[in-house]
Design an enzyme around this catalytic site. Structure first.
Site, PDB file in Angstrom:
ATOM      1  N   ASP A 284       0.810  -1.118  -0.088  1.00 65.66           N
ATOM      2  CA  ASP A 284      -0.091   0.085  -0.018  1.00 65.66           C
ATOM      3  C   ASP A 284       0.919   1.183  -0.018  1.00 65.66           C
ATOM      4  OD1 ASP A 284      -3.351   1.083   1.834  1.00 65.66           O
ATOM      5  OD2 ASP A 284      -1.975   1.810   0.165  1.00 65.66           O
TER       6      ASP A 284
HETATM    7  C1  GLC Z   1      -4.276   4.318  -0.142  1.00 65.16           C
HETATM    8  C2  GLC Z   1      -4.854   3.205   0.406  1.00 65.16           C
HETATM    9  C3  GLC Z   1      -5.430   2.248  -0.441  1.00 65.16           C
HETATM   10  C4  GLC Z   1      -5.334   2.617  -1.914  1.00 65.16           C
HETATM   11  C5  GLC Z   1      -4.002   3.150  -2.437  1.00 65.16           C
HETATM   12  C6  GLC Z   1      -3.922   3.960  -3.874  1.00 65.16           C
HETATM   13  O1  GLC Z   1      -3.222   4.727   0.723  1.00 65.16           O
HETATM   14  O2  GLC Z   1      -4.825   2.709   1.596  1.00 65.16           O
HETATM   15  O3  GLC Z   1      -6.474   1.649  -0.230  1.00 65.16           O
HETATM   16  O4  GLC Z   1      -5.637   1.626  -3.054  1.00 65.16           O
HETATM   17  O5  GLC Z   1      -3.342   4.260  -1.422  1.00 65.16           O
HETATM   18  O6  GLC Z   1      -4.680   4.973  -3.569  1.00 65.16           O
END
Ligand code: GLC
Length: 744
Positions: A284
């Site tokens: 993430d």
């Molecule tokens: C964010 C979120 C995740 C998302 C990713 C891309 O921090 O935690 O759920 O898919 O970054 O946007």
């Protein structure tokens, strides 16, 4: 049949298997063949995902020469890059690289691309798996027409703490329901098969237990037994994997001190080992580098080592793979085999998507124009939104409002806004403004007769102490036959990094409600939010309450359909609403404890609060209708179930009211004695049944041994013999019929 014909038939029978095998063999062979040509740098490039400049969903690291890195094969994927034009531009640069490996474009298409659906928590309250699958399908059709290959959804984190803003993205507190919804959404996004033009890769996130952050504070530590992890939090991920989800995303949190991104047991032993997951895992946003903050690694070099060893295949935005993996290989710390495994997993998906055959197949402007928010999608969005509205109260049957009403006052800060209705994770589609969204005001105007007068007053803002608009609102109410109010949070008050210690209705909105109630007019209050809120004055004093969440681009029409009875509300809560924050975490499937409290009147040495109820304000599974339902004739086909057998449960449900409606009938079981304590009840099945006024239908459930199984202290998922209570409920508290059986 002569021999020749027999062999011909046989070939026909086996042809699909041969061709599938040859295709799969082709993909695997093509991956191996390409891998053999790649330099170490090019391999590491495939593990590197950058944010494009369209938007940011995390702390941004500005890059000088993204185009140059893509041209050199140092980037495998971009996120937050959308639209056929922009994706084509980057893909053309990727085609200039030595091996012409196409980019993957990923996006948070959480509840719709242009056509926006209710936030997932709202949608989950429909309990309509087909509707949720269809909503994901529509999102995939639109996103794939707009250059997107991969959505970072469904979020399948079980969540039992409404202080955590990301409850809006999931399916609430229940593992069983959450697992079914996870499967439905994965199937919706991925369609028939990857490689179809309208299919996008889904992504089960956030692996794992992100919803159990201590204190409901986002990104916070998670501390729980392995048993609880398996019993409650891993099941929806397992369901997603079994549904064939193409990717996983790990999580920001640690679990018992080990960051999910560097959690080898989770990602390699369980996900890729026990479950046999063949897709890939993306970290993430920056979570690889954040292990330094966790304090489990000292620098980016160690962070990259920890993450690649643990099975994090792609590095979203942290740049630690790009900066350190080559050195780690040279230092003998990371075997090339680990890199090859991660690269192969990613290349396999690019082949399956058909990107090597045509890197631009998803970037077709004509298809994009036709797909986005077409009339069919708009109709579906309106239907799904109406199914997601929960009727919490309807004293005196104020609702539905008669269409012959003469004057309506529509009051509140959320009556007219457009974009608010899209919730936190909306997609900013390039070149699209918000005018396609149907505001709540427009929705009512579309619905009422020309002779009906609609008066608007904002009354107050969402936040702040300014009451200067109250007088105008009270005046509007005095002229009306009925008052509808639309209040609640701002759409970005729930979502990522939106934890709240006070989950109340912001500003002076509840005071506005009080002033309007004082006019003596019939008042309907609609609450827009991304999480369960606490609203004691409203729940006590307002006769009619609808929880309208954030319903998406057809919010206005869907709300009007329900307000005027063209749709009879059927949604039921998938997350408990606390009376007060002090009760959190509060959920229905709790243990009995050694000193159970059965009501709020006795505090004599039992598990109750001196100063608060032990019950939620609105429980899991609760939701009203414009009609009523009676339950009868519960029958079990056996009272003793032997191993390998099942129990057939049947009952009748009657629509005892005057209008057609849908009822979500819930089957709860209680394992009365187990090798470990078992919850006082657990949802094990449900049926959503349509009934005309006066109609009776028979509902049947099958209780299999699988439904009785739980993770024991040795983490074996097994059923144990003994007595089971069977409870049929209109909610987790409103149990209408009881029976029981014994598993021998
Ligand atoms: C964010 C979120 C995740 C998302 C990713 C891309 O921090 O935690 O759920 O898919 O970054 O946007």
């Amino acid at each position: 049949m002569n021999l020749k014909r027999f062999f011909f038939q046989l070939t026909l029978l086996f042809l699909p298997i041969f061709s599938a095998f040859s295709q799969q063999f082709t993909v695997d062979q093509r991956v191996a063949d390409l891998l053999s040509k790649m330099t170490l740098d090019e391999k590491i490039g495939q593990l590197n995902q950058y944010n494009d400049d369209h938007t940011a969903t995390g702390p941004v690291t500005l890059d000088s020469d993204k185009g140059g890195q893509i041209r050199n094969g140092q980037v495998g994927s971009l996120l937050n890059c959308l639209g056929t034009e922009r994706t084509r531009k980057w893909q053309e640069i990727a085609m200039q690289s030595r091996l012409k490996i196409p980019l993957l474009f990923g996006q948070d298409v959480i509840h719709g691309y242009k056509t926006t659906f209710p936030i997932p928590l709202a949608e989950s309250c429909s309990w309509d798996l087909e509707a949720m699958k269809l909503a994901a399908r529509v999102a995939a059709v639109e996103a794939s027409a707009s250059g997107i290959h991969w959505t970072f959804a469904p979020m399948v984190d079980v969540a039992r703490d409404p202080r955590w803003g990301r409850v809006m993205e999931g399916s609430g507190e229940d593992t069983y329901l959450g697992s079914l919804i996870a499967k439905a959404r994965v199937q919706g996004f991925q369609g028939n098969k990857l490689g179809d033009l309208d299919a996008v890769m889904a992504c089960a996130k956030h692996f794992a237990a992100y919803g159990a952050a201590i204190g409901g504070r986002d990104y916070n530590a998670v501390d729980m037994s392995d048993r609880m992890l398996w019993e409650v939090y891993l099941e929806p991920f397992k369901a997603a994997e079994e549904a064939g989800v193409a990717t996983f995303m790990n999580a920001f949190n640690d679990i018992n001190g080990i960051p999910a991104t560097g959690h080898k047991h989770l990602q390699r032993d369980i996900l890729k080992g026990q479950w046999g997951f063949t897709g890939f895992v993306v970290s993430d946003w920056g979570s690889i580098g954040e292990m330094i903050n966790h304090g489990t690694v000292k620098d980016g070099y160690e962070a990259a080592l920890s993450a690649i060893t643990a099975g994090s295949d792609m590095d979203m935005e942290s740049r630690n793979y790009k900066n350190h993996l080559a050195q780690l290989v040279k230092d003998g710390k990371v075997p090339v085999a680990l890199i090859d495994d991660a690269v192969s997993r990613i290349l396999r998906k690019k082949f399956e998507l058909g990107l090597f055959d045509d890197p631009f197949r998803f970037s077709d402007p004509e298809r994009e124009k036709k797909a986005l928010n077409n009339p069919d999608h708009v109709r579906i969005a309106r239907e799904v939104a109406a199914k997601s509205i929960v009727l919490l109260k309807n004293e005196g049957n104020i609702l539905p409002i008669s269409k012959s009403v003469k004057t309506i006052a529509f009051i509140g800060p959320l009556v007219k806004p457009l974009k608010q209705n899209k919730g936190f994770w909306d997609v900013e589609v390039p070149g699209v403004d918000s005018t396609f969204i149907v505001s709540q005001w427009e929705g009512l105007k579309n619905k009422i007769r020309p002779e009906t007068k609609l008066i608007y007053a904002k009354g107050c803002a969402i936040e702040g102490t300014d009451k200067s608009g109250f007088a105008e609102a009270v005046e509007a109410a005095k002229q009306a036959d009925v008052v509808i109010m639309s209040i609640g949070e701002r759409r970005d008050m729930s979502g990522e990094a939106k934890s709240k210690a006070h989950i109340v209705i912001p500003g002076v909105q509840e005071e506005l409600v009080k002033e309007i109630l004082a006019t003596g007019k019939p008042v309907v209050v609609m609450i827009n939010a991304g999480r369960p809120l606490v609203f004691p004055f409203i729940s006590k004093n307002v006769p009619a309450i609808l929880y309208t969440w954030w319903l998406g681009s057809e919010a206005g029409n869907a709300i009007a359909d329900v307000l005027f009875g063209d749709v009879n509300p059927s949604a039921k809560l998938t997350m408990s609403f606390p009376v007060s924050v002090g009760q959190i975490p509060i959920y229905y499937s709790h243990f009995n404890t050694g000193r159970p409290a059965y009501d709020d009147n006795n505090h004599n040495y039992n598990s109750s609060y001196l100063d608060e109820s032990i019950f939620p304000k609105y429980e899991f599974g609760f939701g009203l209708s414009y009609t009523t339902f009676t339950y009868s004739n519960l029958k079990l086909d056996k009272k003793v179930m032997k191993t390998g057998e099942s129990v057939q449960v049947s009952l009748q449900v009657t629509n005892s009211g005057k209008v057609a409606g849908e009822e979500i009938v819930q089957l709860y079981l209680r394992d009365k004695v187990g090798s470990i304590a078992r919850p006082v009840k657990e949802l094990k099945d449900f049926a959503k049944v349509k009934l005309a006024a006066g109609e009776t239908k028979t509902i049947t459930f099958t209780i299999t041994e699988e439904k009785l199984a739980f993770y024991n202290s040795n983490l074996e998922k097994k059923a144990e013999s003994g007595e089971f209570d069977v409870m049929i409920g209109a909610s987790s508290r409103d149990i209408r019929l009881n029976d029981g059986f014994v598993l021998q």
